[in-house]
Design a protein around this motif. Sequence first.
Motif, PDB file in Angstrom:
ATOM      1  N   ILE A  72      -9.232  -5.478   1.116  1.00  0.00           N
ATOM      2  CA  ILE A  72      -8.911  -5.525   2.548  1.00  0.00           C
ATOM      3  C   ILE A  72      -7.503  -6.036   2.760  1.00  0.00           C
ATOM      4  O   ILE A  72      -6.741  -5.511   3.583  1.00  0.00           O
ATOM      5  N   ALA A  73      -7.122  -7.074   2.030  1.00  0.00           N
ATOM      6  CA  ALA A  73      -5.778  -7.647   2.171  1.00  0.00           C
ATOM      7  C   ALA A  73      -4.708  -6.622   1.838  1.00  0.00           C
ATOM      8  O   ALA A  73      -3.694  -6.503   2.543  1.00  0.00           O
ATOM      9  N   LEU A  74      -4.901  -5.875   0.763  1.00  0.00           N
ATOM     10  CA  LEU A  74      -3.915  -4.862   0.364  1.00  0.00           C
ATOM     11  C   LEU A  74      -3.776  -3.800   1.442  1.00  0.00           C
ATOM     12  O   LEU A  74      -2.660  -3.411   1.803  1.00  0.00           O
ATOM     13  N   ARG A  84       1.557 -10.248  10.421  1.00  0.00           N
ATOM     14  CA  ARG A  84       1.349 -11.355   9.480  1.00  0.00           C
ATOM     15  C   ARG A  84      -0.094 -11.346   8.988  1.00  0.00           C
ATOM     16  O   ARG A  84      -1.018 -11.071   9.753  1.00  0.00           O
ATOM     17  N   LEU A  85      -0.259 -11.656   7.697  1.00  0.00           N
ATOM     18  CA  LEU A  85      -1.577 -11.790   7.094  1.00  0.00           C
ATOM     19  C   LEU A  85      -1.748 -13.213   6.606  1.00  0.00           C
ATOM     20  O   LEU A  85      -0.924 -13.727   5.843  1.00  0.00           O
ATOM     21  N   VAL A  86      -2.822 -13.862   7.047  1.00  0.00           N
ATOM     22  CA  VAL A  86      -3.162 -15.218   6.616  1.00  0.00           C
ATOM     23  C   VAL A  86      -4.470 -15.138   5.831  1.00  0.00           C
ATOM     24  O   VAL A  86      -5.471 -14.631   6.349  1.00  0.00           O
ATOM     25  N   LEU A  98      -4.378 -14.596  -5.231  1.00  0.00           N
ATOM     26  CA  LEU A  98      -4.395 -13.297  -4.559  1.00  0.00           C
ATOM     27  C   LEU A  98      -3.062 -13.038  -3.881  1.00  0.00           C
ATOM     28  O   LEU A  98      -2.524 -11.924  -3.940  1.00  0.00           O
ATOM     29  N   GLY A  99      -2.507 -14.059  -3.228  1.00  0.00           N
ATOM     30  CA  GLY A  99      -1.212 -13.905  -2.583  1.00  0.00           C
ATOM     31  C   GLY A  99      -0.132 -13.486  -3.561  1.00  0.00           C
ATOM     32  O   GLY A  99       0.689 -12.605  -3.263  1.00  0.00           O
ATOM     33  N   GLY A 100      -0.109 -14.093  -4.744  1.00  0.00           N
ATOM     34  CA  GLY A 100       0.870 -13.718  -5.759  1.00  0.00           C
ATOM     35  C   GLY A 100       0.701 -12.279  -6.190  1.00  0.00           C
ATOM     36  O   GLY A 100       1.701 -11.544  -6.354  1.00  0.00           O
ATOM     37  N   ASN A 101      -0.532 -11.851  -6.377  1.00  0.00           N
ATOM     38  CA  ASN A 101      -0.788 -10.457  -6.752  1.00  0.00           C
ATOM     39  C   ASN A 101      -0.350  -9.498  -5.652  1.00  0.00           C
ATOM     40  O   ASN A 101       0.236  -8.440  -5.926  1.00  0.00           O
ATOM     41  N   LEU A 102      -0.630  -9.854  -4.408  1.00  0.00           N
ATOM     42  CA  LEU A 102      -0.236  -9.002  -3.288  1.00  0.00           C
ATOM     43  C   LEU A 102       1.279  -8.873  -3.195  1.00  0.00           C
ATOM     44  O   LEU A 102       1.799  -7.787  -2.907  1.00  0.00           O
ATOM     45  N   GLN A 112       5.499 -13.377   5.976  1.00  0.00           N
ATOM     46  CA  GLN A 112       4.443 -12.487   6.463  1.00  0.00           C
ATOM     47  C   GLN A 112       3.092 -12.732   5.807  1.00  0.00           C
ATOM     48  O   GLN A 112       2.072 -12.302   6.338  1.00  0.00           O
ATOM     49  N   LEU A 113       3.077 -13.380   4.654  1.00  0.00           N
ATOM     50  CA  LEU A 113       1.826 -13.617   3.933  1.00  0.00           C
ATOM     51  C   LEU A 113       1.662 -15.110   3.681  1.00  0.00           C
ATOM     52  O   LEU A 113       2.453 -15.720   2.964  1.00  0.00           O
ATOM     53  N   ILE A 114       0.636 -15.699   4.278  1.00  0.00           N
ATOM     54  CA  ILE A 114       0.351 -17.126   4.149  1.00  0.00           C
ATOM     55  C   ILE A 114      -1.011 -17.277   3.485  1.00  0.00           C
ATOM     56  O   ILE A 114      -1.980 -16.625   3.887  1.00  0.00           O
ATOM     57  N   THR A 115      -1.085 -18.117   2.463  1.00  0.00           N
ATOM     58  CA  THR A 115      -2.355 -18.328   1.757  1.00  0.00           C
ATOM     59  C   THR A 115      -2.664 -19.816   1.668  1.00  0.00           C
ATOM     60  O   THR A 115      -1.751 -20.648   1.637  1.00  0.00           O
ATOM     61  N   GLY A 116      -3.948 -20.141   1.633  1.00  0.00           N
ATOM     62  CA  GLY A 116      -4.312 -21.550   1.516  1.00  0.00           C
ATOM     63  C   GLY A 116      -5.805 -21.756   1.619  1.00  0.00           C
ATOM     64  O   GLY A 116      -6.602 -20.818   1.482  1.00  0.00           O
ATOM     65  N   GLY A 117      -6.188 -22.994   1.887  1.00  0.00           N
ATOM     66  CA  GLY A 117      -7.595 -23.372   1.943  1.00  0.00           C
ATOM     67  C   GLY A 117      -8.228 -23.107   3.291  1.00  0.00           C
ATOM     68  O   GLY A 117      -7.647 -22.475   4.178  1.00  0.00           O
ATOM     69  N   ILE A 118      -9.421 -23.647   3.451  1.00  0.00           N
ATOM     70  CA  ILE A 118     -10.224 -23.410   4.657  1.00  0.00           C
ATOM     71  C   ILE A 118      -9.549 -23.973   5.909  1.00  0.00           C
ATOM     72  O   ILE A 118      -9.775 -23.492   7.021  1.00  0.00           O
ATOM     73  N   GLU A 119      -8.681 -24.963   5.734  1.00  0.00           N
ATOM     74  CA  GLU A 119      -8.023 -25.556   6.903  1.00  0.00           C
ATOM     75  C   GLU A 119      -7.186 -24.545   7.675  1.00  0.00           C
ATOM     76  O   GLU A 119      -6.889 -24.738   8.870  1.00  0.00           O
TER      77      GLU A 119
END
Length: 206
Positions: A72-74, A84-86, A98-102, A112-119
């Motif tokens: 879905i992210a791709l 933007r995709l978070v 996953l962010g690194g692979n994307l 444009q691409l932000i990755t992290g935990g549940i927060e």
Amino acid sequence: AYRYADAARNRIVINNSAKISGVVNPFVFDAEGRTYAENVDGYAMMQSIEDRTPVKGKTVLLIGAGGAASSIALEAIDRIGSGRLVISNRTESRAHELGGNLRRFTGISEEQLITGGIELIGEYAPNADILISAITGENRYVTEDLAVNTPAYTLFADVNYGNSANGNSASVAAIGRKTGHSSIDGVPMVYHGVVRAAQLAFGKKF
């Protein structure tokens, strides 16, 4: 299926959605005997969303970083343009992976691409145009209180379908409907997945 395709990669063409997710659904065979390994999850979900609302230029909050979420992210990156995709995941390191692979697959920028935990759910839901739950089963992180504080225009999408009685609850779609948001569960995703597989089988390649 993916392990089989990877072991036979000299005879099977693996598309990027299958590569990044590590999941094949389906295999496609052409008239010349070539075999293609595809993952249609991303296409199916994003097409289901675009049936309801445009995606280009929007902020997409994706919860989950597993196989379906990766696909879905791709696909989301391919459609959001300047949006933007978070990506928020319980295991933060998996979201960053996953962010690194994307970024390697697409070249998407850090902004444009932000990755992290549940927060990140609480941080970005108040500004999300589209919220996608790609967690199999009930999503305990999206609550009615959170939905109430999400803009009225936000679309809630869920890869699951059905209710808690069958153990495959589309809880995020149900919460979205309860709070008056436009919502979809995984039923149209199944439909678009079948359509995409048929398109590929009858000659529309990657």
